[in-house]
Design a protein around this motif. Structure first.
Motif, PDB file in Angstrom:
ATOM      1  N   LYS A   1       7.590  -1.080  -1.584  1.00 50.16           N
ATOM      2  CA  LYS A   1       5.834  -1.375  -1.584  1.00 50.16           C
ATOM      3  C   LYS A   1       5.146  -0.799  -1.228  1.00 50.16           C
ATOM      4  CE  LYS A   1       7.578  -6.229  -1.970  1.00 50.16           C
ATOM      5  NZ  LYS A   1       7.203  -7.866  -1.690  1.00 50.16           N
TER       6      LYS A   1
ATOM      7  N   LYS B   1       2.189   2.057  -3.952  1.00 51.81           N
ATOM      8  CA  LYS B   1       1.164   1.581  -4.153  1.00 51.81           C
ATOM      9  C   LYS B   1       0.442   3.485  -3.401  1.00 51.81           C
ATOM     10  CE  LYS B   1       0.925  -3.656  -2.175  1.00 51.81           C
ATOM     11  NZ  LYS B   1       0.712  -4.716  -0.922  1.00 51.81           N
TER      12      LYS B   1
ATOM     13  N   VAL C   1      -6.109   0.960  -0.637  1.00 48.18           N
ATOM     14  CA  VAL C   1      -4.685   1.064  -1.137  1.00 48.18           C
ATOM     15  C   VAL C   1      -3.980  -0.294  -1.250  1.00 48.18           C
ATOM     16  CG1 VAL C   1      -1.933   1.672  -0.745  1.00 48.18           C
ATOM     17  CG2 VAL C   1      -3.775   3.453   0.050  1.00 48.18           C
TER      18      VAL C   1
END
Length: 223
Positions: free
Chosen positions: A195, A199, A147
């Motif tokens: 964030k 991702k 990831v």
């Protein structure tokens, strides 16, 4: 041999002092004093952790951190005399794992280094369906693909993942993943969650793993 630490600090006496304390604690350490030297050095000699001063000749610490995060999740601890919350927030949002304000004691830096390395170098692995947590490398894999979490983002996800369904308040998250949560705001946690979600969504667009619980915090749950 111990983990290799890269000290990026233009105050050479301070850099040498940190080197002495880190080596006494069993680590290997290198020193760079100019920001322009950092990226080539990291690419040629990947360290296990970077102590990165914010104000440097050449490239500054924020620019360096941003550049490194494009290709590496190596833990980064920012060192700076600037104490405004906006500066701390900016550093953490671009991928720094911890933030220490000057003046500090070398013992505190060694303690921070140990804490960050401890949470990123555990040898355990966990797997839940196509979701795999590799603590030895600090990676979250989905369907075998990395990831690309930073070390701090990995630790945040690891905390939620460790107890599916449990709601963690922002204060509990701060307490668990930051050495000194008193200098962190709720906005920082929300920014990191955003964030991580982005991702994960790039590899797992049809499922949500981290859920907001209004007025309470966040939880991990596969839905």
């Amino acid at each position: 041999m111990g983990a290799r630490i890269l000290i990026v600090e233009d105050e050479i006496e301070l850099a040498n002092l940190l080197l002495d304390y880190l080596e006494a604690a069993g680590y290997q350490a290198d020193i760079l004093t100019n920001g322009n030297e950092v990226i080539p050095h990291v690419e040629a000699h990947p360290p296990d952790l970077i102590l990165l001063d914010l104000m440097l000749p050449g490239k500054g610490g924020l620019e360096i951190c941003t550049a490194i995060r494009r290709y590496s999740s190596v833990p980064i601890i920012m060192l700076t005399a600037r104490i405004e919350e906006a500066d701390r927030l900016r550093g953490l949002e671009i991928g720094a794992d911890d933030y220490v304000c000057k003046p500090y004691s070398p013992r505190e830096i060694v303690a921070r280094v140990k804490a960050v390395l401890r949470r990123t170098h555990s040898s355990e692995q966990q797997k839940l369906g196509e979701i795999q947590l590799q603590r030895n490398t600090g990676q979250l894999l989905i369907g075998g693909q990395d990831v690309g979490l930073t070390a701090l983002e990995f630790h945040l996800f690891e905390l939620l993942y460790s107890e599916p369904g449990r709601i963690f308040s922002r204060e509990q998250i701060m307490d668990r993943i930051y050495s000194d949560y008193r200098v962190i705001s709720d906005r920082t946690i929300d920014s990191h969650i955003k964030k991580v979600r982005k991702k994960i969504a790039a590899l797992l667009p049809d499922k949500e793993l981290i859920h907001s619980v209004y007025g309470a915090g966040y939880k991990f749950e596969v839905q």
